[in-house]
Design a protein around this motif. Sequence first.
Motif, PDB file in Angstrom:
ATOM      1  N   LEU A 313      -0.375  -8.424  -7.385  1.00 26.13           N
ATOM      2  CA  LEU A 313       0.736  -9.308  -7.035  1.00 26.13           C
ATOM      3  C   LEU A 313       1.511  -8.794  -5.828  1.00 26.13           C
ATOM      4  O   LEU A 313       1.965  -9.582  -4.995  1.00 26.13           O
ATOM      5  CB  LEU A 313       1.672  -9.450  -8.233  1.00 26.13           C
ATOM      6  CG  LEU A 313       1.244 -10.408  -9.350  1.00 26.13           C
ATOM      7  CD1 LEU A 313       2.221 -10.349 -10.507  1.00 26.13           C
ATOM      8  CD2 LEU A 313       1.137 -11.837  -8.827  1.00 26.13           C
ATOM      9  N   VAL A 314       1.692  -7.482  -5.748  1.00 26.59           N
ATOM     10  CA  VAL A 314       2.505  -6.929  -4.652  1.00 26.59           C
ATOM     11  C   VAL A 314       1.666  -6.548  -3.437  1.00 26.59           C
ATOM     12  O   VAL A 314       2.227  -6.144  -2.410  1.00 26.59           O
ATOM     13  CB  VAL A 314       3.309  -5.698  -5.137  1.00 26.59           C
ATOM     14  CG1 VAL A 314       4.199  -6.050  -6.307  1.00 26.59           C
ATOM     15  CG2 VAL A 314       2.380  -4.541  -5.495  1.00 26.59           C
ATOM     16  N   ALA A 315       0.346  -6.687  -3.512  1.00 28.37           N
ATOM     17  CA  ALA A 315      -0.509  -6.285  -2.393  1.00 28.37           C
ATOM     18  C   ALA A 315      -0.142  -6.965  -1.076  1.00 28.37           C
ATOM     19  O   ALA A 315      -0.171  -6.311  -0.019  1.00 28.37           O
ATOM     20  CB  ALA A 315      -1.976  -6.546  -2.742  1.00 28.37           C
ATOM     21  N   PRO A 316       0.217  -8.268  -1.052  1.00 25.44           N
ATOM     22  CA  PRO A 316       0.590  -8.873   0.243  1.00 25.44           C
ATOM     23  C   PRO A 316       1.781  -8.196   0.914  1.00 25.44           C
ATOM     24  O   PRO A 316       1.925  -8.273   2.145  1.00 25.44           O
ATOM     25  CB  PRO A 316       0.926 -10.325  -0.139  1.00 25.44           C
ATOM     26  CG  PRO A 316       0.148 -10.579  -1.387  1.00 25.44           C
ATOM     27  CD  PRO A 316       0.168  -9.272  -2.127  1.00 25.44           C
ATOM     28  N   LEU A 317       2.627  -7.523   0.128  1.00 25.74           N
ATOM     29  CA  LEU A 317       3.780  -6.843   0.722  1.00 25.74           C
ATOM     30  C   LEU A 317       3.352  -5.667   1.597  1.00 25.74           C
ATOM     31  O   LEU A 317       4.103  -5.256   2.495  1.00 25.74           O
ATOM     32  CB  LEU A 317       4.721  -6.351  -0.375  1.00 25.74           C
ATOM     33  CG  LEU A 317       5.407  -7.431  -1.213  1.00 25.74           C
ATOM     34  CD1 LEU A 317       6.245  -6.799  -2.314  1.00 25.74           C
ATOM     35  CD2 LEU A 317       6.271  -8.322  -0.330  1.00 25.74           C
ATOM     36  N   VAL A 318       2.175  -5.111   1.336  1.00 33.80           N
ATOM     37  CA  VAL A 318       1.688  -4.009   2.166  1.00 33.80           C
ATOM     38  C   VAL A 318       1.523  -4.485   3.598  1.00 33.80           C
ATOM     39  O   VAL A 318       1.944  -3.814   4.558  1.00 33.80           O
ATOM     40  CB  VAL A 318       0.359  -3.456   1.611  1.00 33.80           C
ATOM     41  CG1 VAL A 318      -0.165  -2.333   2.501  1.00 33.80           C
ATOM     42  CG2 VAL A 318       0.550  -2.953   0.189  1.00 33.80           C
ATOM     43  N   LEU A 319       0.894  -5.647   3.769  1.00 37.91           N
ATOM     44  CA  LEU A 319       0.715  -6.202   5.108  1.00 37.91           C
ATOM     45  C   LEU A 319       2.062  -6.533   5.748  1.00 37.91           C
ATOM     46  O   LEU A 319       2.279  -6.279   6.943  1.00 37.91           O
ATOM     47  CB  LEU A 319      -0.159  -7.450   5.039  1.00 37.91           C
ATOM     48  CG  LEU A 319      -0.429  -8.165   6.371  1.00 37.91           C
ATOM     49  CD1 LEU A 319      -1.144  -7.241   7.348  1.00 37.91           C
ATOM     50  CD2 LEU A 319      -1.247  -9.435   6.140  1.00 37.91           C
ATOM     51  N   THR A 320       2.983  -7.072   4.947  1.00 40.90           N
ATOM     52  CA  THR A 320       4.311  -7.402   5.483  1.00 40.90           C
ATOM     53  C   THR A 320       5.032  -6.148   5.974  1.00 40.90           C
ATOM     54  O   THR A 320       5.613  -6.133   7.077  1.00 40.90           O
ATOM     55  CB  THR A 320       5.158  -8.098   4.399  1.00 40.90           C
ATOM     56  OG1 THR A 320       4.492  -9.280   3.971  1.00 40.90           O
ATOM     57  CG2 THR A 320       6.531  -8.444   4.934  1.00 40.90           C
ATOM     58  N   GLN A 326       5.873  -1.487  11.372  1.00 40.33           N
ATOM     59  CA  GLN A 326       4.855  -0.816  12.183  1.00 40.33           C
ATOM     60  C   GLN A 326       4.399   0.509  11.556  1.00 40.33           C
ATOM     61  O   GLN A 326       4.151   1.492  12.251  1.00 40.33           O
ATOM     62  CB  GLN A 326       5.379  -0.574  13.604  1.00 40.33           C
ATOM     63  CG  GLN A 326       5.678  -1.859  14.370  1.00 40.33           C
ATOM     64  CD  GLN A 326       4.437  -2.728  14.542  1.00 40.33           C
ATOM     65  OE1 GLN A 326       3.418  -2.275  15.028  1.00 40.33           O
ATOM     66  NE2 GLN A 326       4.535  -3.989  14.127  1.00 40.33           N
ATOM     67  N   THR A 327       4.326   0.512  10.235  1.00 33.98           N
ATOM     68  CA  THR A 327       3.807   1.691   9.547  1.00 33.98           C
ATOM     69  C   THR A 327       2.310   1.528   9.347  1.00 33.98           C
ATOM     70  O   THR A 327       1.779   0.413   9.349  1.00 33.98           O
ATOM     71  CB  THR A 327       4.479   1.855   8.174  1.00 33.98           C
ATOM     72  OG1 THR A 327       4.284   0.655   7.423  1.00 33.98           O
ATOM     73  CG2 THR A 327       5.956   2.120   8.320  1.00 33.98           C
ATOM     74  N   GLY A 328       1.618   2.632   9.189  1.00 33.22           N
ATOM     75  CA  GLY A 328       0.197   2.579   8.894  1.00 33.22           C
ATOM     76  C   GLY A 328      -0.054   2.053   7.492  1.00 33.22           C
ATOM     77  O   GLY A 328       0.873   1.824   6.707  1.00 33.22           O
ATOM     78  N   PHE A 329      -1.340   1.889   7.152  1.00 30.60           N
ATOM     79  CA  PHE A 329      -1.700   1.337   5.850  1.00 30.60           C
ATOM     80  C   PHE A 329      -1.168   2.219   4.723  1.00 30.60           C
ATOM     81  O   PHE A 329      -0.490   1.743   3.812  1.00 30.60           O
ATOM     82  CB  PHE A 329      -3.221   1.204   5.765  1.00 30.60           C
ATOM     83  CG  PHE A 329      -3.729   0.791   4.422  1.00 30.60           C
ATOM     84  CD1 PHE A 329      -3.504  -0.481   3.938  1.00 30.60           C
ATOM     85  CD2 PHE A 329      -4.443   1.682   3.630  1.00 30.60           C
ATOM     86  CE1 PHE A 329      -3.973  -0.870   2.696  1.00 30.60           C
ATOM     87  CE2 PHE A 329      -4.917   1.297   2.385  1.00 30.60           C
ATOM     88  CZ  PHE A 329      -4.680   0.014   1.922  1.00 30.60           C
ATOM     89  N   HIS A 330      -1.454   3.516   4.772  1.00 31.69           N
ATOM     90  CA  HIS A 330      -1.005   4.403   3.698  1.00 31.69           C
ATOM     91  C   HIS A 330       0.509   4.606   3.741  1.00 31.69           C
ATOM     92  O   HIS A 330       1.140   4.786   2.699  1.00 31.69           O
ATOM     93  CB  HIS A 330      -1.732   5.744   3.780  1.00 31.69           C
ATOM     94  CG  HIS A 330      -3.172   5.649   3.365  1.00 31.69           C
ATOM     95  ND1 HIS A 330      -4.187   5.576   4.281  1.00 31.69           N
ATOM     96  CD2 HIS A 330      -3.751   5.576   2.139  1.00 31.69           C
ATOM     97  CE1 HIS A 330      -5.343   5.479   3.636  1.00 31.69           C
ATOM     98  NE2 HIS A 330      -5.108   5.468   2.347  1.00 31.69           N
ATOM     99  N   GLY A 331       1.095   4.555   4.918  1.00 27.51           N
ATOM    100  CA  GLY A 331       2.546   4.626   5.003  1.00 27.51           C
ATOM    101  C   GLY A 331       3.205   3.450   4.314  1.00 27.51           C
ATOM    102  O   GLY A 331       4.218   3.607   3.606  1.00 27.51           O
ATOM    103  N   SER A 332       2.633   2.249   4.495  1.00 30.74           N
ATOM    104  CA  SER A 332       3.171   1.066   3.817  1.00 30.74           C
ATOM    105  C   SER A 332       3.013   1.182   2.307  1.00 30.74           C
ATOM    106  O   SER A 332       3.900   0.791   1.546  1.00 30.74           O
ATOM    107  CB  SER A 332       2.444  -0.190   4.331  1.00 30.74           C
ATOM    108  OG  SER A 332       2.627  -0.344   5.725  1.00 30.74           O
TER     109      SER A 332
END
Length: 373
Positions: A313-320, A326-332
């Motif tokens: 459910l919260v996965a789309p927030l990673v992209l946001t 402007q954080t990296g994938f693991h930073g997000s």
Amino acid sequence: MTPARDGGLDSLRGLAALMVVFYHLNLLGCGWLGVQLFFVLSGYFITRQWTQLEPAGARPALRIFLARRALRLLPLYLFYLLGLALLARSPYAPAGLAGSLAADGPSLLSASYNLQAAQPAHRAHPWLAHLWSISVELQLYALWPLLLLAARGRGRWLLLGGLVLAGPVLRASLAAWADPPLPARAALVGLSTVSHLDAFALGGLLALASPAFARRAGHGGVGLALALALWLAGAAVNGPGLLPRQTLGAPLLLGHPNGLPLSGQWIWGYSGVNLLAGWAILALQARQGLAPLRWVGERAYGVYLFHLPLAHLVAPLVLTLHQQLQTGFHGSLLLLAPPYLAVLLLLAGLSYRYLERPWWRLRPGLPEAHRAA
């Protein structure tokens, strides 16, 4: 009545649950091994419980044991499935959930979902994928008292020890009999109940072990040596696994990718993990443990059931977060982890209080004549 708790092992259960959570957050590559830790812990607890019930006689012990296990697992599990069924009929249903429930519903209700998930053509819905381990637990809970009834005294030691030693043979035989192509072969082994008999048996042996043996085998040096050997064995096959192997992969794979698909690691790798889990049980039993991990451990069942749908459910927030900050994938992921954990632990806490503990009042106890013994 609330059952007595073991603080050290509750801490270990909490650690296992968080390992799985961080694995599915893509922050801990070897975190899936928390499920293996659960299996060894389950073997320990149910064997210890059976030996406490056994003086009442075979039939009363079997009735009490199965009733306690059913009241521990089934209410929340069935509530979860009912919630998904209602959600699937709503306008907010996740894509594919209704079809997956229709196809997998019989296996979910008959505790055979792991066998369904092991089929090469099966595609598990993200909100159902983690339920295979519940099927393994339910199947072995039904089998375990029958195994323990089949042997007493030294024979029980020989039976459980034989199952521990037979673990790699059973996994190799299963794969040879089914003979699917890799990586489906490793997946089949990982999902099979037969593959985890040795994990339960090792936990059972530890429940029968003397305190003197536990003190010797639970020494920190033994655990360090086992952990190092396990990492080196995995690193020889998969590399050291400290950094992600792929752009969006998880760090700290530590030589143990999910399913252990290379170089026959799916045969021998589980045995090594089981031994390390067994050492942790010996080292932490009868200890107080860490209060935060104890709290999570008491609520580990809810944490496990709810963590995966919440993660999706919260996965789309990673992209946001990635786009806005402007954080990296693991930073997000790291930024998202604290609020995600707060919501997950809130859900698990509510589940523990209102959906799990009320059923404990119905747990049958030993007949009065056997309580003092």
